[in-house]
Design a protein around this motif. Sequence first.
Motif, PDB file in Angstrom:
ATOM      1  N   VAL A 125      13.442   1.364  15.848  1.00 50.86           N
ATOM      2  CA  VAL A 125      12.413   1.214  16.731  1.00 50.86           C
ATOM      3  C   VAL A 125      11.199   1.386  16.114  1.00 50.86           C
ATOM      4  CG1 VAL A 125      11.133   2.071  18.979  1.00 50.86           C
ATOM      5  CG2 VAL A 125      13.763   2.456  18.703  1.00 50.86           C
ATOM      6  N   GLU A 126      10.244   0.479  16.221  1.00 53.35           N
ATOM      7  CA  GLU A 126       8.944   0.423  15.517  1.00 53.35           C
ATOM      8  C   GLU A 126       7.914   1.107  16.122  1.00 53.35           C
ATOM      9  OE1 GLU A 126       8.028  -0.669  12.736  1.00 53.35           O
ATOM     10  OE2 GLU A 126       5.897  -0.955  12.836  1.00 53.35           O
ATOM     11  N   LYS A 127       7.410   2.245  15.668  1.00 50.33           N
ATOM     12  CA  LYS A 127       6.433   3.013  16.009  1.00 50.33           C
ATOM     13  C   LYS A 127       6.563   3.662  17.454  1.00 50.33           C
ATOM     14  CE  LYS A 127       3.103   1.454  12.996  1.00 50.33           C
ATOM     15  NZ  LYS A 127       3.038   0.115  12.347  1.00 50.33           N
ATOM     16  N   ASP A 138       0.756  -1.178  -0.008  1.00 48.06           N
ATOM     17  CA  ASP A 138       0.070   0.182  -0.079  1.00 48.06           C
ATOM     18  C   ASP A 138       0.825   1.379   0.014  1.00 48.06           C
ATOM     19  OD1 ASP A 138       0.993  -0.346   2.425  1.00 48.06           O
ATOM     20  OD2 ASP A 138      -1.068  -0.015   3.594  1.00 48.06           O
ATOM     21  N   ASP A 139       2.243   1.012  -0.170  1.00 43.56           N
ATOM     22  CA  ASP A 139       3.070   2.285  -0.224  1.00 43.56           C
ATOM     23  C   ASP A 139       3.537   2.433  -1.571  1.00 43.56           C
ATOM     24  OD1 ASP A 139       3.935   3.570   1.926  1.00 43.56           O
ATOM     25  OD2 ASP A 139       5.815   2.429   2.393  1.00 43.56           O
ATOM     26  N   LEU A 140       3.209   3.473  -2.333  1.00 40.22           N
ATOM     27  CA  LEU A 140       3.290   3.761  -3.772  1.00 40.22           C
ATOM     28  C   LEU A 140       4.333   4.552  -4.004  1.00 40.22           C
ATOM     29  CD1 LEU A 140       0.953   2.298  -4.460  1.00 40.22           C
ATOM     30  CD2 LEU A 140       0.148   4.146  -5.657  1.00 40.22           C
ATOM     31  N   ILE A 164       4.568  -9.554  15.125  1.00 36.71           N
ATOM     32  CA  ILE A 164       5.967  -9.924  14.759  1.00 36.71           C
ATOM     33  C   ILE A 164       6.551  -8.973  13.822  1.00 36.71           C
ATOM     34  CG2 ILE A 164       7.694 -11.566  13.754  1.00 36.71           C
ATOM     35  CD1 ILE A 164       5.618 -13.815  15.083  1.00 36.71           C
ATOM     36  N   GLN A 165       7.344  -8.079  14.361  1.00 37.67           N
ATOM     37  CA  GLN A 165       7.639  -6.878  13.368  1.00 37.67           C
ATOM     38  C   GLN A 165       8.834  -7.101  12.775  1.00 37.67           C
ATOM     39  OE1 GLN A 165       5.800  -4.252  13.101  1.00 37.67           O
ATOM     40  NE2 GLN A 165       4.236  -4.323  14.840  1.00 37.67           N
ATOM     41  N   LEU A 166       8.734  -6.602  11.470  1.00 36.82           N
ATOM     42  CA  LEU A 166       9.846  -6.648  10.630  1.00 36.82           C
ATOM     43  C   LEU A 166      11.082  -5.630  11.063  1.00 36.82           C
ATOM     44  CD1 LEU A 166      11.167  -7.878   7.914  1.00 36.82           C
ATOM     45  CD2 LEU A 166      10.047  -5.998   6.661  1.00 36.82           C
ATOM     46  N   ARG A 182       8.659  11.494  -4.479  1.00 35.12           N
ATOM     47  CA  ARG A 182       7.338  11.431  -4.199  1.00 35.12           C
ATOM     48  C   ARG A 182       6.626  10.036  -3.704  1.00 35.12           C
ATOM     49  NH1 ARG A 182       6.654  14.460  -9.748  1.00 35.12           N
ATOM     50  NH2 ARG A 182       8.491  13.391  -9.729  1.00 35.12           N
ATOM     51  N   ARG A 183       6.073   9.833  -2.487  1.00 29.77           N
ATOM     52  CA  ARG A 183       5.472   8.809  -2.023  1.00 29.77           C
ATOM     53  C   ARG A 183       4.076   8.656  -1.596  1.00 29.77           C
ATOM     54  NH1 ARG A 183       4.915   7.543   3.629  1.00 29.77           N
ATOM     55  NH2 ARG A 183       4.502   5.464   3.905  1.00 29.77           N
ATOM     56  N   TYR A 184       3.214   7.697  -1.994  1.00 26.14           N
ATOM     57  CA  TYR A 184       1.925   7.984  -1.367  1.00 26.14           C
ATOM     58  C   TYR A 184       1.638   6.675  -0.712  1.00 26.14           C
ATOM     59  CZ  TYR A 184       2.710  10.330  -6.192  1.00 26.14           C
ATOM     60  OH  TYR A 184       3.132  11.020  -6.866  1.00 26.14           O
TER      61      TYR A 184
HETATM   62  C1  G1P Z   1       4.891  -0.485   8.442  1.00 30.04           C
HETATM   63  C2  G1P Z   1       6.194  -0.854   9.252  1.00 30.04           C
HETATM   64  C3  G1P Z   1       6.790   0.447   9.493  1.00 30.04           C
HETATM   65  C4  G1P Z   1       7.037   1.367   8.468  1.00 30.04           C
HETATM   66  C5  G1P Z   1       5.584   1.425   7.638  1.00 30.04           C
HETATM   67  C6  G1P Z   1       6.079   2.278   6.327  1.00 30.04           C
HETATM   68  O1  G1P Z   1       4.047  -0.260   9.309  1.00 30.04           O
HETATM   69  O2  G1P Z   1       5.998  -1.869  10.274  1.00 30.04           O
HETATM   70  O3  G1P Z   1       7.777   0.027  10.315  1.00 30.04           O
HETATM   71  O4  G1P Z   1       7.633   2.409   8.905  1.00 30.04           O
HETATM   72  O5  G1P Z   1       5.338   0.344   7.268  1.00 30.04           O
HETATM   73  O6  G1P Z   1       4.926   2.343   5.836  1.00 30.04           O
HETATM   74  P1  G1P Z   1       2.325  -0.325   8.889  1.00 30.04           P
HETATM   75  O7  G1P Z   1       2.228   1.031   8.152  1.00 30.04           O
HETATM   76  O8  G1P Z   1       1.895  -1.089   8.106  1.00 30.04           O
HETATM   77  O9  G1P Z   1       1.704  -0.111  10.341  1.00 30.04           O
END
Ligand code: G1P
Length: 309
Positions: free
Chosen positions: A190-192, A132-134, A228-230, A256-258
Amino acid sequence: MSSVTKAVITAAGLGTRFLPATKATPKEMLPVVDKPAIQYVVEEAVAAGLDDVLLITSRTKRSVEDHFDRAFELEAELTRKGDTARLDLVRQATDLATVHSVRQREALGLGHAVLCAEQHVGHQPFAVLLGDDLIDPRDPLLPRMIEVQQRYGGSVVALMEVEPAQIRLYGSAAVEPTDTDGVFRVTELVEKPQTAAPSNFAVIGRYVLDPAIFEVLHTTPPGRGGEIQLTDAIRALALRDEHRGGPVHGVVFTGRRYDTGDRADYLRTIVRLACEREDLGPDFRAWLEYFVAKEMRGRSDSGGPDEIS
Ligand code: G1P
């Protein structure tokens, strides 16, 4: 050093940010102008030379798998009508690449989704693209990341500087400069982060990973959100030396990122890309200019071409 030939595209998430649209339709299938979001991502992988694509889907994502399969009845009907233009559009997705798919059986997180690619990927570095990241094709990112992986080995993440208030929505990286402009050594992830973040460098949805990630993911405990976080597994690689899957570098992206999983960004993306299209753009821009001017006047007047379709 082995070259990168395989792309893993994750499309298994529940899409809760986009309910109710995503109740029965995968978020990756939402149209961005007239193509599903996921097709842009597959096109990006192919443009970077990765034509072996593995989709990580789930039980509710059959339409994603179908989109990259042949549609015999539709194709036969368009052939009968001699509608070659539409036939080409229908076949585009099928002809793009060899698209495989594997299902993530339980929604255990992005790290677990990537682990589902282990058998397919084997022992070579591979790219991961979040469905979902373009990334705008005019600002290619993956080729640069592959180049950096070939130069430094290990893994590579894509980093984008975000507003301090936004970093809690992303993985955040602590970095050190290298001798290459725009390339950093990642020292912490660090995740979020809910409190102090290591930096305002956000990890965005493109990765080139060393296959050692799989061994790490097998033992990565649930992290943020009980998933389980990447990010946690890549962090472990960042702390290793080059003989055990390290190091990790970050390539800074300024293009540009969408984020099509976010409603506001989705709307902006569609307006922007529709304006830029040769076929739809001129009429759509004219309507948009009229619409915006009318909004600015506080909808005070009536008449005019607001019925342009
Ligand atoms: C995922 C990843 C996160 C990253 C993000 C980018 O989170 O876990 O580390 O920064 O995508 O879009 P999500 O947005 O799926 O919660």
